[in-house]
Scaffold this active site. Structure first.
Site, PDB file in Angstrom:
ATOM      1  N   HIS A  91       0.928  -1.049   0.073  1.00  0.00           N
ATOM      2  CA  HIS A  91       0.162   0.045   0.058  1.00  0.00           C
ATOM      3  C   HIS A  91       0.918   1.274   0.039  1.00  0.00           C
ATOM      4  CE1 HIS A  91      -3.598  -2.384   0.692  1.00  0.00           C
ATOM      5  NE2 HIS A  91      -4.121  -1.302   0.468  1.00  0.00           N
ATOM      6  N   LYS A 130      -9.674  -8.021   8.236  1.00  0.00           N
ATOM      7  CA  LYS A 130     -10.471  -8.378   9.567  1.00  0.00           C
ATOM      8  C   LYS A 130     -10.635  -6.939  10.477  1.00  0.00           C
ATOM      9  CE  LYS A 130      -6.469  -9.987  12.404  1.00  0.00           C
ATOM     10  NZ  LYS A 130      -6.207  -9.118  13.418  1.00  0.00           N
TER      11      LYS A 130
END
Lengths: 206, 286
Positions: free
Chosen positions: A44, A109
């Site tokens: 990222h 998550k």
């Protein structure tokens, strides 16, 4: 059709449009088929650096899925090792820029911060969670793995997975719903908690 | 002089034991944790949370059967040593022996290497999950106890520490523990084992919390007052409503384990270390 419902079972296969995402609501159980890209912290950071320098991303995320995972190495003869989700909130600072590029589905998550939730609504995108710590079971749905970018990052490289029936649950939909906030509200027992005042989830993971 | 005879332990035996424990701990969940998960499954009232727990238990079975790590995050390798004062380590350095074991276990066991050097700058992966984080205590006897705890990042990142005014006592600790767990939501992968370290000094309180997460699920504190506080806290933690994977439910934690130590007259250090449902650890005595 990219998103099809059969009773309680929802099947989804990218690429996705706004209309596909519109069908997915908080609490829906979805099974994914086809291509899923992986990216986590280091990938990222590189993608966001590329965008800020006006360079193209190494993958076209338009209509696609990004799964936050850094798998463990595959034993010989296997496709992948354990492959469960990592904490999504750590990627919050990078997420709106990828949604700007047309990313439609994210799997990780835990919950998301308010900025990402707003961005999901603005871009008609959706965040689902897979069960954290269930990497052995989840790995069984991954049929093929190719490294497509940032190979030097090892487990954090961008991989293209082919999956059959990868399970995830809609956590934050494009309507602003948040499964985790709803769930906690429903099961909190204030009689036992006494004077304790409930606090909202943190807006960042660490 | 103690009546114990000095025993020699060779570093090669330590390396071998550590390597085996790394692989075993990351694939096979301890029985007490599995029992804790099954108990949570039987008491859970939320259908979605129950389904989450069923899948978590299924994962435990698949990991063991097919030799796939329980979780892709095979952790920072925390190694806790109980070094008998009558043990003599021979053949090389104890630290090197442990790190060789970690390297062997993670490389040959196909475990994820998650350790990066130069943590505030280039963050270069060390490729074999070394170095381990090693704690040691000198104890009586001539045995070497080794506990390997592969500690995942998602839950470790939710740790908190505070030095409270002593007058805040149980109430202050309760509020701090509940806030830490509620704020962290699904990030540490509940249902948790909650380690709470109370007393000592700043660094020692966190070490006590870490010892808390290694104590078996279902084993109360030896001290009756602490055991009662553990029960009270567990009931409150499970009243938060966070639930397994934070989907909402009555099982946010399987255990709250409190470890205490005397502290300074001005202080009440409190450390909270969270352990995910994949509460992995392995112990041997050499």
């Amino acid at each position: 059709m990219p998103v099809t419902r059969n009773g309680d079972e929802i099947r989804a296969e990218p690429p996705f449009t706004d209309e596909d995402v519109a069908q997915l609501r908080v609490g829906d159980h979805v099974k994914f088929y086809g291509t899923i890209y992986t990216a986590r912290d280091a990938a990222h950071r590189r993608m966001i650096t590329a965008l800020s320098e006006g360079k193209p991303l190494p993958i076209d995320v338009k209509g696609q899925i990004i799964y936050y995972v850094g798998p463990s190495p595959a034993r010989p003869g296997r496709v992948v090792g354990s492959a469960g989700p990592t904490t999504a909130m750590r990627l919050d600072p990078f997420t709106p820029a990828l949604l700007d590029q047309g990313l439609k589905v994210i799997i990780g998550k835990g919950g998301r911060g308010s900025v990402v939730k707003k961005s999901l609504q603005d871009h008609k995108a959706v965040y689902l969670f897979a069960i954290g710590g269930a990497g052995a079971v989840l790995s069984k749905t991954i049929k093929k793995l190719d490294i497509v970018a940032y190979e030097d990052l090892g487990t954090e490289s961008i991989k293209k997975l082919e999956v059959e029936g990868f399970p995830a649950i809609v956590c934050c939909d494009m309507y602003g719903g948040d499964l985790l906030l709803q769930g906690k509200e429903q099961f909190r027992n204030q009689d036992v908690l006494g004077a304790y005042q409930s606090v909202p989830p943190a807006e960042k993971a660490g | 002089m103690t009546s114990e005879t000095v025993r020699e332990v060779h570093v090669d035996d330590i390396t071998k034991a550590v390597a085996e424990m790394c692989e075993a701990a990351t694939h096979v969940l301890p029985d007490d944790v599995v029992a804790g998960l099954k108990k949570a499954q039987s008491t859970e009232t939320s259908p979605l949370a129950r389904q989450v727990l069923i899948e978590i238990v299924e994962n435990v079975e698949v990991a063991k059967r097919d030799m796939i790590p329980l979780c892709q995050d095979t952790g920072t390798t925390v190694v806790m040593l109980d070094v008998g004062q009558d043990v003599h380590i021979v053949g090389g350095s104890l630290r090197d022996a442990i790190n060789k074991g970690v390297s062997k276990g993670y490389t040959e066991g196909f475990l994820r290497a998650s350790m990066v050097d130069h943590p505030f700058s280039t963050r270069v992966n060390t490729k074999d999950n070394t170095p381990a984080v090693i704690h040691s205590e000198i104890v009586a006897g001539n045995k070497l106890g080794i506990t390997v705890v592969p500690k995942g990042g998602g839950c470790e990142n939710m740790s908190k520490f505070q030095i409270m005014l002593p007058s805040r006592g149980k109430e202050g600790i309760t509020e701090f523990v509940l806030q830490t767990i509620e704020e962290s939501g699904g990030n540490p992968c509940p249902p948790l084992v909650v380690g709470v370290g109370v007393g000592g000094s700043s660094e020692y309180a966190m070490y006590l919390a870490k010892k808390g997460i290694v104590r078996p699920v279902g084993q109360d504190s030896d001290d009756p007052e602490t055991a009662e506080f553990e029960r009270e806290l567990l009931e409150k933690v499970n009243a938060l409503g966070v639930g397994p994977q934070a989907v909402g439910g009555v099982n946010t934690a399987m255990a709250v384990n409190i470890e205490t130590y005397p502290t300074h007259i001005t202080s009440l250090p409190v450390a909270v270390n969270l352990q995910c449902h994949s509460a992995r650890s392995k112990h041997v005595e050499l």
